[in-house]
Design a protein around this motif. Structure first.
Motif, PDB file in Angstrom:
ATOM      1  N   LEU A 296       0.832  -1.203   0.000  1.00  0.00           N
ATOM      2  CA  LEU A 296       0.000   0.000   0.000  1.00  0.00           C
ATOM      3  C   LEU A 296       0.865   1.250   0.000  1.00  0.00           C
ATOM      4  CD1 LEU A 296      -2.644   1.577   0.276  1.00  0.00           C
ATOM      5  CD2 LEU A 296      -2.493   1.224   2.760  1.00  0.00           C
ATOM      6  N   ALA A 297       1.888   1.271   0.850  1.00  0.00           N
ATOM      7  CA  ALA A 297       2.772   2.444   0.911  1.00  0.00           C
ATOM      8  C   ALA A 297       3.441   2.704  -0.434  1.00  0.00           C
ATOM      9  CB  ALA A 297       3.814   2.245   2.003  1.00  0.00           C
ATOM     10  N   ARG A 298       3.917   1.635  -1.069  1.00  0.00           N
ATOM     11  CA  ARG A 298       4.547   1.808  -2.380  1.00  0.00           C
ATOM     12  C   ARG A 298       3.550   2.355  -3.401  1.00  0.00           C
ATOM     13  NH1 ARG A 298       7.904  -2.664  -0.717  1.00  0.00           N
ATOM     14  NH2 ARG A 298       6.196  -4.139  -1.071  1.00  0.00           N
ATOM     15  N   ALA A 299       2.310   1.865  -3.343  1.00  0.00           N
ATOM     16  CA  ALA A 299       1.290   2.335  -4.278  1.00  0.00           C
ATOM     17  C   ALA A 299       0.941   3.804  -4.024  1.00  0.00           C
ATOM     18  CB  ALA A 299       0.042   1.468  -4.165  1.00  0.00           C
ATOM     19  N   LEU A 300       0.861   4.195  -2.759  1.00  0.00           N
ATOM     20  CA  LEU A 300       0.554   5.583  -2.426  1.00  0.00           C
ATOM     21  C   LEU A 300       1.673   6.520  -2.868  1.00  0.00           C
ATOM     22  CD1 LEU A 300      -0.983   5.165   1.159  1.00  0.00           C
ATOM     23  CD2 LEU A 300      -2.205   5.764  -0.941  1.00  0.00           C
ATOM     24  N   ARG A 301       2.911   6.063  -2.753  1.00  0.00           N
ATOM     25  CA  ARG A 301       4.054   6.902  -3.127  1.00  0.00           C
ATOM     26  C   ARG A 301       4.093   7.194  -4.627  1.00  0.00           C
ATOM     27  NH1 ARG A 301       4.974   9.515   1.253  1.00  0.00           N
ATOM     28  NH2 ARG A 301       5.986   8.381   2.959  1.00  0.00           N
ATOM     29  N   LYS A 302       3.368   6.425  -5.417  1.00  0.00           N
ATOM     30  CA  LYS A 302       3.333   6.664  -6.860  1.00  0.00           C
ATOM     31  C   LYS A 302       2.499   7.891  -7.213  1.00  0.00           C
ATOM     32  CE  LYS A 302       4.042   1.803  -8.117  1.00  0.00           C
ATOM     33  NZ  LYS A 302       3.467   0.593  -8.777  1.00  0.00           N
ATOM     34  N   HIS A 303       1.674   8.347  -6.272  1.00  0.00           N
ATOM     35  CA  HIS A 303       0.877   9.557  -6.493  1.00  0.00           C
ATOM     36  C   HIS A 303       1.716  10.766  -6.070  1.00  0.00           C
ATOM     37  CE1 HIS A 303      -2.999   7.497  -7.291  1.00  0.00           C
ATOM     38  NE2 HIS A 303      -2.481   6.567  -6.514  1.00  0.00           N
ATOM     39  N   THR A 304       1.957  11.669  -6.985  1.00  0.00           N
ATOM     40  CA  THR A 304       2.875  12.781  -6.722  1.00  0.00           C
ATOM     41  C   THR A 304       2.437  13.633  -5.542  1.00  0.00           C
ATOM     42  OG1 THR A 304       1.678  14.075  -8.395  1.00  0.00           O
ATOM     43  CG2 THR A 304       3.668  12.902  -9.107  1.00  0.00           C
ATOM     44  N   ARG A 305       1.114  13.798  -5.349  1.00  0.00           N
ATOM     45  CA  ARG A 305       0.673  14.653  -4.237  1.00  0.00           C
ATOM     46  C   ARG A 305       0.876  13.979  -2.882  1.00  0.00           C
ATOM     47  NH1 ARG A 305      -4.075  12.846  -6.510  1.00  0.00           N
ATOM     48  NH2 ARG A 305      -5.619  11.882  -5.108  1.00  0.00           N
ATOM     49  N   LEU A 306       1.264  12.699  -2.874  1.00  0.00           N
ATOM     50  CA  LEU A 306       1.549  11.999  -1.615  1.00  0.00           C
ATOM     51  C   LEU A 306       3.041  11.759  -1.411  1.00  0.00           C
ATOM     52  CD1 LEU A 306      -1.327   9.346  -1.569  1.00  0.00           C
ATOM     53  CD2 LEU A 306      -1.219  11.511  -0.351  1.00  0.00           C
ATOM     54  N   ASP A 307       3.858  12.374  -2.271  1.00  0.00           N
ATOM     55  CA  ASP A 307       5.314  12.178  -2.184  1.00  0.00           C
ATOM     56  C   ASP A 307       5.853  12.472  -0.792  1.00  0.00           C
ATOM     57  OD1 ASP A 307       5.741  11.239  -4.664  1.00  0.00           O
ATOM     58  OD2 ASP A 307       6.436  13.122  -5.549  1.00  0.00           O
ATOM     59  N   HIS A 308       5.373  13.567  -0.197  1.00  0.00           N
ATOM     60  CA  HIS A 308       5.940  14.008   1.089  1.00  0.00           C
ATOM     61  C   HIS A 308       4.974  13.803   2.254  1.00  0.00           C
ATOM     62  CE1 HIS A 308       9.265  15.633  -1.163  1.00  0.00           C
ATOM     63  NE2 HIS A 308       8.441  16.359  -1.902  1.00  0.00           N
TER      64      HIS A 308
END
Length: 358
Positions: A296-308
């Motif tokens: 899940l974390a890896r999938a979320l990190r693919k969204h640019t607005r969730l980078d940080h």
């Protein structure tokens, strides 16, 4: 060679694999702080760490996943790397079934139970009007479900729950058994102490809301001023497949001041994000069917607005292997589910770091 009659078998579960560990003797249960295993023993993956008991003796902590690997067996899911993660079993759950007062049998999820004790009525004291008992160097509150009173004499059964560093004992009439049943609520709970009713072993059984028993602990936690220290409203995504831990954690975070959105599955959380939902922080379980918290974390990190956006793991298992996998997947911290105060501290730390970067 025959197994001695007076030996014991501890039934362990790793992923979807059950196996037995033969024991010579069971001494007691202890609350311990696990320290990392010494480097010289690092190659022995049957150990996850060690601890020092009150009498000064050092004991080794066994790692069930390492024991399973040592037998040459693999998790029946076939995924060697994820042997300690569960697979989907239609949400089958282990319940401790008991009798308390009139009506249907009662049950609590076994994963939330710390211990079972027998307590003598003569040992009960009072803090104000609240019954307590001296227990393992601390005071344990004693609670009953509505319609039941603490017996005035004799010995009675107590189910012990340890959460947020505090201990609460639920007084019951009788411990019945441990049963495995699908978590399918047949009737929603109409009383605050019950989540609802399910069928266990052919009988309608009321599921106790542990959050109801623990709600008195919130005032004792160091939460005063927490949101003022964060400095703003925070939108928090909470991902947890267990209804019990959602009921324990979501109201707690909301009472502190977070704007919480709960997702029952990682796929539900990803759908929210893909539809444009914005969050300041994500808190996720690790051990979930279909997709674990690392994926899940890896999938979320693919969204640019969730980078940080900080992603924290709130999990029942914290070990070196999980920490390494967490770091590799973009999870910034791991906190045990039984310590909500530590979760608040970790959230405040991560949100301050984000504020400083901004």
């Amino acid at each position: 060679e025959d197994t001695p009659i007076d030996s014991y078998v501890a039934v362990l579960r790793v992923g979807s694999t059950d196996f037995g560990l033969v024991l010579d003797k069971i001494h007691d249960t202890e609350e311990i702080v696990v320290k990392p295993v010494a480097r010289v023993l690092g190659a022995l993956d049957v150990y996850s760490g060690n601890t020092i008991l009150g009498d000064g003796s050092v004991i080794m902590i066994l790692d069930p996943a390492g024991l399973l690997r040592a037998t040459g067996e693999k998790d029946s899911s076939g995924a060697a790397e994820a042997t300690s993660l569960p697979t989907s079993e239609d949400k089958m759950t282990n319940f401790l079934v008991f009798k308390a007062g009139e009506g249907a049998p009662k049950a609590v999820p076994l994963e939330l139970v710390a211990r079972l004790e027998e307590i003598a009525a003569k040992d009960i004291e009072y803090s104000g009007h609240e019954p307590v008992i001296q227990y393992r160097g601390d005071l344990m509150r004693l609670q009953t479900l509505p319609g039941m009173a603490i017996p005035p004499e004799g010995i009675f059964d107590v189910i012990v729950f340890t959460y947020d560093g505090k201990t609460v004992g639920l007084v019951v009439d009788e411990i019945v058994d441990i049963e495995r049943a699908p978590l399918v609520m047949k009737i929603a709970g109409h009383e605050e102490q019950f989540l609802g009713s399910i069928v266990i072993n052919g009988k309608t059984t009321d599921i106790v809301d542990i959050g109801y028993l623990l709600k008195g602990l919130v005032d004792e936690l160091s939460v005063a001023g927490h949101m003022s220290s964060v400095g703003r409203e925070v939108k928090l995504l909470f991902v947890e497949d267990s209804v019990f831990f959602r009921k324990l954690t979501v109201p707690f975070l909301e009472n502190v001041g977070y704007a919480v959105t709960a997702a029952e599955t990682p796929l539900e959380a990803l759908t929210m994000v893909e539809r444009g939902a914005v969050f300041d922080v994500v808190v996720t379980d690790i051990e979930m069917p279909e997709m674990d918290g690392f994926d899940l974390a890896r999938a979320l990190r693919k969204h640019t607005r969730l980078d940080h956006v900080p992603i924290l793991a709130f999990t029942s298992t914290v070990n070196e292997s999980f920490r390494e996998r967490a770091a590799a997947s973009g999870i910034v911290d791991m906190i045990l589910k039984t310590d909500r105060e530590a979760l608040l501290e970790a959230l405040a730390k991560q949100l301050h770091l984000v504020k400083e970067v901004a």
